[in-house]
Write a protein that holds these residues in place. Structure first.
Motif, PDB file in Angstrom:
ATOM      1  N   TRP A  55      22.863  24.374 -41.768  1.00  0.00           N
ATOM      2  CA  TRP A  55      23.613  23.655 -40.742  1.00  0.00           C
ATOM      3  C   TRP A  55      22.668  22.823 -39.882  1.00  0.00           C
ATOM      4  O   TRP A  55      22.518  23.045 -38.676  1.00  0.00           O
ATOM      5  CB  TRP A  55      24.429  24.613 -39.891  1.00  0.00           C
ATOM      6  CG  TRP A  55      25.449  25.400 -40.696  1.00  0.00           C
ATOM      7  CD1 TRP A  55      25.965  25.072 -41.908  1.00  0.00           C
ATOM      8  CD2 TRP A  55      26.051  26.640 -40.331  1.00  0.00           C
ATOM      9  NE1 TRP A  55      26.850  26.026 -42.337  1.00  0.00           N
ATOM     10  CE2 TRP A  55      26.929  27.005 -41.388  1.00  0.00           C
ATOM     11  CE3 TRP A  55      25.942  27.482 -39.228  1.00  0.00           C
ATOM     12  CZ2 TRP A  55      27.682  28.175 -41.362  1.00  0.00           C
ATOM     13  CZ3 TRP A  55      26.689  28.654 -39.194  1.00  0.00           C
ATOM     14  CH2 TRP A  55      27.561  28.987 -40.257  1.00  0.00           C
ATOM     15  N   THR A  56      22.027  21.868 -40.513  1.00  0.00           N
ATOM     16  CA  THR A  56      21.084  20.990 -39.831  1.00  0.00           C
ATOM     17  C   THR A  56      21.568  19.550 -39.958  1.00  0.00           C
ATOM     18  O   THR A  56      22.186  19.176 -40.958  1.00  0.00           O
ATOM     19  CB  THR A  56      19.683  21.106 -40.450  1.00  0.00           C
ATOM     20  OG1 THR A  56      19.761  20.786 -41.853  1.00  0.00           O
ATOM     21  CG2 THR A  56      19.130  22.513 -40.286  1.00  0.00           C
TER      22      THR A  56
ATOM     23  N   ASP B 148      21.444  28.477 -42.454  1.00  0.00           N
ATOM     24  CA  ASP B 148      20.187  27.731 -42.441  1.00  0.00           C
ATOM     25  C   ASP B 148      20.383  26.275 -42.845  1.00  0.00           C
ATOM     26  O   ASP B 148      19.543  25.418 -42.546  1.00  0.00           O
ATOM     27  CB  ASP B 148      19.170  28.383 -43.382  1.00  0.00           C
ATOM     28  CG  ASP B 148      19.623  28.331 -44.835  1.00  0.00           C
ATOM     29  OD1 ASP B 148      20.609  29.014 -45.169  1.00  0.00           O
ATOM     30  OD2 ASP B 148      19.011  27.586 -45.635  1.00  0.00           O
TER      31      ASP B 148
END
Length: 464
Positions: free
Chosen positions: A235-236, A233
């Motif tokens: 990995w933005t 979650d």
């Protein structure tokens, strides 16, 4: 400009500037507003974030470091366009190098060596930077990149450890240390360093990546899958390589655990399609599709779309590790251009820069012949070509997990050749792998098939 090989060879700089980057390093700028672009490059590069490209917004600033960062960004395309696109920025950086700080001059010299193809000199300059300016973590990261592309794990570790006493507050440096340890097969230290990074900052994708490597290598497949999914979650805002590559690792765990449908879904949703024109995304797709097929998973028409984008790579020859995967992808898609690429590799090898020529001639060329042979069902040719390359495979760069693709293809050729000697060789390799990865259903199935072919089905049952 005279060739620079050490920091002592650099010209005396102008008086230090008052502006400093986010890590406390002095920077030379014409417009103070450009500092945010500098920080985006430094912070984005070490954190694997897409904002590193924002430095191009300050390209009109003639500050020499801005220009060097822009040049480096062009080189990261890992394409034949990298050098010509980088040279105008590098020329501007060198033109104003006299007013740069000593640290900036060292970085500019290292980028110049990279553009000139002298990777030995580039690494030496990055090591000098790490020793004398240890909070220049963009330089440390770039030096690690060069070492990685030569299979030099100790070099990667040495760079990161040189900076560690002076930048232990930066989580991304601990991630660099972790991957350096992992590439040196120091798994306990690698895991400890990765967890130290995550204790400071949960969103440290390079530390996630290093810990994923550790768990894969140690056969902790379910644990590795759970861990990577638990942090996915975060990995933005990453560059396409980092986000697709971490999902690539998720897919590797799924393949070994026999969760084929989920692995294909990861490929379709997260690995292929983020930046189809980028080299690293292309080789990630090629290597994952190949692993699917080696594990007996049907990939349908997926090769066709990847191969369409590989057609632009026929004349790149930037890194042997990349060319080999472009070649295999084209061949698996049935594209005749695979022969063109092979001819290009053979022609380029003796002309490659001295620092990489042996890797091209002694590793890439035989491996390329072997990969093309395997893709076309010539398993004897695959065994011969890959067999020559495997003992020196580290010289072409890539991680242990990435180079494992070529070992899997060689192993598949041994099995499909079906001769008593090749099956015996395959049994030895597979059983050793299964001993260290007992959770792997893929290895169990492959080992069982070889035992059956050797007339030892009962042994296969015991092994499973």
């Amino acid at each position: 400009m005279a060739q620079v090989t050490t920091l002592e060879d650099l010209p005396v700089s102008a008086a230090p500037r008052l502006l400093t980057d986010s890590l406390g390093n002095e920077v030379t700028l014409d417009d103070p507003a450009s500092l945010s672009a500098i920080d985006d490059f430094v912070g984005g590069f070490i954190a694997c974030e897409a904002r590193a490209a924002n430095v191009l917004e300050a390209a009109d600033d003639s500050g020499p470091l801005v220009q060097a960062y822009c040049a480096a960004l062009q080189m990261f395309s890992e394409s034949r366009d990298g050098v010509p696109n980088a040279r105008p920025f590098l020329a501007r950086a060198q033109q104003d190098i006299g007013r740069a700080t000593v640290r900036e001059q060292g970085f500019i010299a290292a980028v110049a060596a990279w553009v000139d193809g002298d990777i030995d000199r580039a690494i030496a300059l990055h090591q000098a930077q790490a020793d004398q300016h240890p909070r220049d973590l963009a330089s440390v990261k770039l030096g690690q990149y060069h070492c990685f592309n030569r299979g030099d794990g100790p070099g990667m570790l040495r760079l990161a450890l040189s900076a560690l006493p002076h930048a232990a507050d930066v989580p991304y440096l601990h991630g660099m240390v972790a991957f350096g340890y992992e590439q040196c097969h120091r798994m306990r230290e690698a895991e400890a360093s990765a967890r130290r990074a995550l204790a400071i900052c949960r969103k440290e994708p390079w530390a996630h990546h290093a810990l994923g490597h550790v768990m894969l290598t140690e056969g902790r497949l379910s644990e590795g899958l759970d861990f990577m999914c638990s942090v996915s979650d975060s990995w933005t805002g990453l560059n396409s390589f980092m986000v697709t590559h971490n999902w690539w690792h998720v897919a590797l765990f799924l393949i070994d655990l026999g969760r084929d449908t989920e692995a294909l879904a990861v490929y379709d949703r997260h690995v292929w399609g983020v930046a189809k024109d980028y080299a690293q995304d292309q080789i990630g797709a090629v290597s994952l599709l190949a692993r699917f097929e080696l594990a007996g998973i049907e990939v349908g028409r997926r090769w066709d779309d990847v191969a369409t984008h590989l057609l632009t790579r026929l004349n790149d020859h930037t890194l042997p590790f990349l060319d080999l995967q472009y070649l295999y992808g084209l061949a698996r898609a049935g594209r005749p251009e695979a022969d063109t690429l092979l001819q290009g590799v053979v022609a380029h090898a003796p002309l490659a820069p001295a620092s990489s020529r042996a890797a091209w001639e002694r590793v890439c060329v035989p491996a390329a012949h072997g990969l093309l042979a395997h893709a076309r069902g010539d398993f004897a040719g695959a065994i011969e070509g890959l067999g020559m390359a495997l003992p020196r495979l580290a010289e072409i760069g890539g991680s242990h997990a990435q180079r494992d693709l070529f070992e899997q293809i060689h192993l598949d050729a041994l099995v499909k050749r079906g001769q008593p000697n090749t099956l015996a060789a395959a049994q030895g390799l597979l059983q050793q792998q299964l001993n260290t990865q007992p959770e792997s259903l893929r290895l169990r199935w492959q080992t069982a098939a070889v035992y059956a072919a050797l007339g030892l089905p009962r042994v296969a049952t015991i092994t499973g």
